[in-house]
Design a protein around this motif. Structure first.
Motif, PDB file in Angstrom:
ATOM      1  N   SER A 164       0.727  -1.028  -0.009  1.00 33.29           N
ATOM      2  CA  SER A 164      -0.031  -0.149  -0.109  1.00 33.29           C
ATOM      3  C   SER A 164       0.990   1.149  -0.051  1.00 33.29           C
ATOM      4  O   SER A 164       0.452   2.273  -0.604  1.00 33.29           O
TER       5      SER A 164
ATOM      6  N   SER B  98       2.342   1.838  -3.432  1.00 29.71           N
ATOM      7  CA  SER B  98       1.177   2.013  -4.478  1.00 29.71           C
ATOM      8  C   SER B  98       0.901   3.675  -4.471  1.00 29.71           C
ATOM      9  O   SER B  98       0.549   4.316  -5.541  1.00 29.71           O
TER      10      SER B  98
ATOM     11  N   TRP C 249       0.104   7.142  -7.647  1.00 30.63           N
ATOM     12  CA  TRP C 249      -1.057   8.045  -7.801  1.00 30.63           C
ATOM     13  C   TRP C 249      -1.239   9.109  -8.593  1.00 30.63           C
ATOM     14  O   TRP C 249      -2.203   9.774  -8.845  1.00 30.63           O
TER      15      TRP C 249
ATOM     16  N   TYR D  25     -14.054   9.691  -4.823  1.00 28.72           N
ATOM     17  CA  TYR D  25     -13.694   8.370  -4.962  1.00 28.72           C
ATOM     18  C   TYR D  25     -12.635   8.105  -4.097  1.00 28.72           C
ATOM     19  O   TYR D  25     -11.731   8.928  -4.376  1.00 28.72           O
TER      20      TYR D  25
ATOM     21  N   LEU E 180      -8.906   6.887  -3.389  1.00 33.61           N
ATOM     22  CA  LEU E 180      -7.682   6.516  -4.234  1.00 33.61           C
ATOM     23  C   LEU E 180      -7.328   5.119  -4.483  1.00 33.61           C
ATOM     24  O   LEU E 180      -7.634   4.326  -3.300  1.00 33.61           O
ATOM     25  N   LYS E 181      -6.965   4.539  -5.653  1.00 28.65           N
ATOM     26  CA  LYS E 181      -6.893   3.153  -5.955  1.00 28.65           C
ATOM     27  C   LYS E 181      -5.563   2.694  -5.232  1.00 28.65           C
ATOM     28  O   LYS E 181      -4.424   3.545  -5.497  1.00 28.65           O
TER      29      LYS E 181
ATOM     30  N   VAL F 254      -2.684   0.553  -6.051  1.00 27.19           N
ATOM     31  CA  VAL F 254      -2.322  -0.078  -7.269  1.00 27.19           C
ATOM     32  C   VAL F 254      -1.060  -0.983  -6.969  1.00 27.19           C
ATOM     33  O   VAL F 254      -0.257  -0.583  -6.300  1.00 27.19           O
TER      34      VAL F 254
END
Length: 187
Positions: A113, A116, A120, A132, A134-135, A137
């Motif tokens: 995490s 990732s 961003w 939304y 944050l993903k 990735v």
């Protein structure tokens, strides 16, 4: 080992199970004279030098600040032991290009995490669709991205304060001729 270093190692050991003990405040100055203070995550203490480590994105404000002025200050408070450390430091931004091995070592220590976050987008840029989350990735490789960096903070002087007991303890540590000198001072 310097007195401030011994104290800091003990504080870290005492609070190793307390997540917030890994955070300290880092203050830098931008090229236009603005002061910037932020909370950062402590990533390590060099075993042979008086250096603290943190990781960052080279596109962040702190990296821009260190390009202009390498001097910075940090303040670290351990609530559990009621100890405060204040350091004057010199910062060096170590990039994948300049310090590949160091960056690879610290990249490997990060959680998925944490890794990732480097995908961003550019820190400080406008966030599209803020409603939304944050993903997270999965990084495409175990090699750090070009904008990953490790910041080395070389300690130039230290101020230690223990708020427990009476009298309280405050000590100033200064590097003189390669030796750390400790001076007890009033809190």
């Amino acid at each position: 080992m310097s007195g401030w270093r011994t104290r800091l190692v003990n504080s870290l050991a005492l609070t190793q199970d307390i997540p917030e003990s890994r955070f300290f405040q880092l203050a830098t100055q931008s090229p236009d004279g603005q002061l910037h203070n932020r909370t950062v995550v402590f990533r390590g203490l060099d075993e042979t030098q008086d250096v603290l480590y943190l990781v960052t994105d080279t596109r962040s404000q702190k990296c821009l600040d260190f390009q202009c002025n390498r001097r910075a200050a940090l303040c670290w408070y351990f609530a559990h032991s009621r100890e405060q450390y204040r350091f004057s430091v010199t910062g060096e931004v170590c990039t994948v290009h300049s310090h590949e091995s160091l960056c690879s070592d610290y990249w490997a220590q990060l959680s998925e995490s944490a890794k990732s976050q480097f995908f961003w987008g550019e820190p400080g840029s406008v966030r599209e669709n803020p409603e939304y989350p944050l993903k997270i990735v999965t990084p495409p490789t175990q090699i750090p991205p070009f904008h990953f960096a490790v910041i080395k903070l070389t300690v130039r002087n230290a101020d230690y304060l223990s708020l427990t007991g009476n009298p309280q303890i405050r000590e100033r540590f200064e590097l003189q001729n390669g030796q750390w000198i400790c001076q007890p001072i009033l809190p």
